[in-house]
Design a protein around this motif. Structure first.
Motif, short mmCIF file in Angstrom:
data_model
loop_
_atom_site.label_atom_id
_atom_site.label_comp_id
_atom_site.label_asym_id
_atom_site.label_seq_id
_atom_site.Cartn_x
_atom_site.Cartn_y
_atom_site.Cartn_z
N CYS A 7 0.85 -1.19 0.00
CA CYS A 7 0.00 0.00 0.00
C CYS A 7 0.88 1.23 0.00
O CYS A 7 2.10 1.15 0.19
CB CYS A 7 -0.96 0.01 1.20
N VAL A 19 -4.75 0.00 -5.24
CA VAL A 19 -3.75 0.07 -4.17
C VAL A 19 -4.22 1.07 -3.12
O VAL A 19 -4.49 2.23 -3.46
CB VAL A 19 -2.38 0.49 -4.72
N TYR A 35 -10.23 3.24 -2.07
CA TYR A 35 -8.80 3.00 -1.92
C TYR A 35 -8.04 4.17 -1.28
O TYR A 35 -6.83 4.12 -1.16
CB TYR A 35 -8.19 2.63 -3.28
N ARG A 89 -5.07 -6.68 0.10
CA ARG A 89 -5.45 -5.27 0.09
C ARG A 89 -6.92 -5.08 0.44
O ARG A 89 -7.28 -4.18 1.21
CB ARG A 89 -5.15 -4.66 -1.28
#
Length: 425
Positions: free
Chosen positions: A105, A127, A146, A342
């Motif tokens: 990340c 990401v 995100y 993620r």
């Protein structure tokens, strides 16, 4: 100094392709014993104080976490790249972090014009970006899964400030000096919306180009409108020069600056002999003020860990924000556990409610809300230091005393003087 950290920091000159690590999982940046995160922020240039202090605060906490064994059996590896507060460099850095370095990340970016430019990259690559030193509206609306914001927004800062200027101080003539980019436009719009809600509008607007100190034209335009207060949406160097220039031209009204301006650095530039009526909003109470002790039950952790990793630095509100960002990052990793992906990490972040990060306001997220803090604090400049604002009546007294002063600095002193060009420490 950075090399002394326990957190592994890989600077731009040292980055490059590497072979897959033993025990790697299918999730980028995650191995059996390491999770790699990436950061692009200004370590050089006219916003470098903000970038460095954000990084120092974050690293101080991550170092301690790694020393204690990491999170869920993994240590945190931090790759840090310098973007100089330049949007194209930030985009290039982000592409490198995602594609070449394959980070899990992104973390603790600094600045609106830089961070706003990477939104398409985040959404295309899916990401996460956790914690940015910017209150930009574009990072908050529309909702973006995100992007995880922690601090209050610039709209919230300017709304609270305008309310105090109008309701508590009785002002109806407010001007705005802003940096001519996405950051400045955001702060300008927030100020305009707040004034409009009270039946007002800016009496004047002035701007300067990012990366320059060319504030003379903008300041001149504002002073022609005879404002009672000047709102500043910029960085510490140009804002300090604008203050000195306006004061040299006889302005005795109030200045207000949003948090990104950088309290410690503008205080350093103005110096201990300066008595300018200057207010600044903050998204966390300054950790070095006695008045903030009741609000900062965990500030001693920040001060202690900062001294361990960076003994030459003193606690400041910018570093505290980086420290808070790191605490939220680690809490998300902890809740996600060993099965780290993620999407699972973002689900874990969204499960955080009423989480204490060492200040009076706990952090809370939800599936449709990715801003953890809402509160705004105010400080006032007092001969080289900022103090908490607890009595707005006192601000009125200070302004009245300032208006009676007849001795003013010269035009030359206003435009120059030690530190006026915003040089880095």
């Amino acid at each position: 100094m950075l090399a002394a950290c326990v957190v592994t920091v890989v600077l731009a000159a040292c980055s490059g392709e590497s072979s897959p690590e033993k025990g790697a999982t299918s999730t980028p940046g995650v191995t059996s014993d390491t999770v790699t995160i990436g950061c692009s922020l200004p370590l050089t240039g006219h916003a470098s104080y903000l970038g460095k202090q954000t990084l120092y605060g974050a690293q101080a906490y991550l170092n301690a976490v790694n020393e204690a064994g990491g999170v869920a059996g993994r240590t945190i590896k931090l790759i840090t790249l310098d973007d100089g507060y330049d949007p194209p460099r930030c985009v290039a850095n982000t592409q490198q972090l995602i594609v070449e370095d394959r980070v899990f990340c992104l973390f603790s970016y600094v600045g609106t014009p830089t961070t706003a430019k990477i939104i398409p990259l985040l959404e295309e690559a899916r990401v996460p970006l956790v914690g940015s030193f910017t209150g930009a509206d574009v990072l908050r609306f529309p909702f973006r899964r995100y992007i995880v914001n922690i601090r209050a927004s610039y709209y919230q800062e300017t709304a609270a400030a305008v309310d105090h200027l109008v309701s508590d101080l009785g002002f109806d003539r407010v001007a705005v000096l802003y940096q001519y980019d996405a950051y400045g436009f955001d702060g300008l719009k927030g100020t305009e919306m707040a004034l409009k809600s009270l039946g007002l509008a800016p009496v004047a607007r002035g701007s300067y180009i990012r990366g320059t100190m060319d504030v003379e034209e903008g300041v001149g335009r504002l002073l022609e409108a005879n404002p009672q207060a000047i709102v500043m949406i910029g960085t510490y160097g140009p804002c300090a020069k604008a203050i000195k220039l306006a004061r040299a031209r006889g302005y005795r009204g109030l200045f207000y600056a949003v948090s990104f301006v950088g309290a410690d650095e503008i205080a350093r530039i103005l110096g201990p002999g300066d008595d300018t009526p200057l207010l600044m909003s903050q998204v966390a109470p300054p950790p070095d003020l006695p008045e903030a002790a009741a609000l900062l039950t965990g500030v001693m952790d920040y001060a202690r860990l900062l001294a361990r990793s960076f003994p030459e630095e003193r606690p400041n509100v910018v570093g505290l924000e980086g420290f808070i960002n790191a605490r939220v990052l680690v809490e998300g990793l902890r809740r996600a556990g060993r099965e780290l992906t993620r999407e699972h990490f973002l689900d874990a972040i969204e499960s955080i409610t009423n989480f204490s990060v060492g200040i009076a306001s706990p952090v809370s997220f939800a599936k449709d809300r990715h801003q953890g803090l809402e509160r705004v604090y105010f400080t006032r400049f007092d001969h080289g230091h900022f103090q908490m604002v607890t009595d707005w009546g006192r601000i009125k007294e200070i302004l009245a005393a300032s208006a009676k002063m007849t001795s003013v600095p010269t035009e030359l002193d206003g435009a120059g003087g030690p530190g006026a060009v915003g040089s880095d420490r």
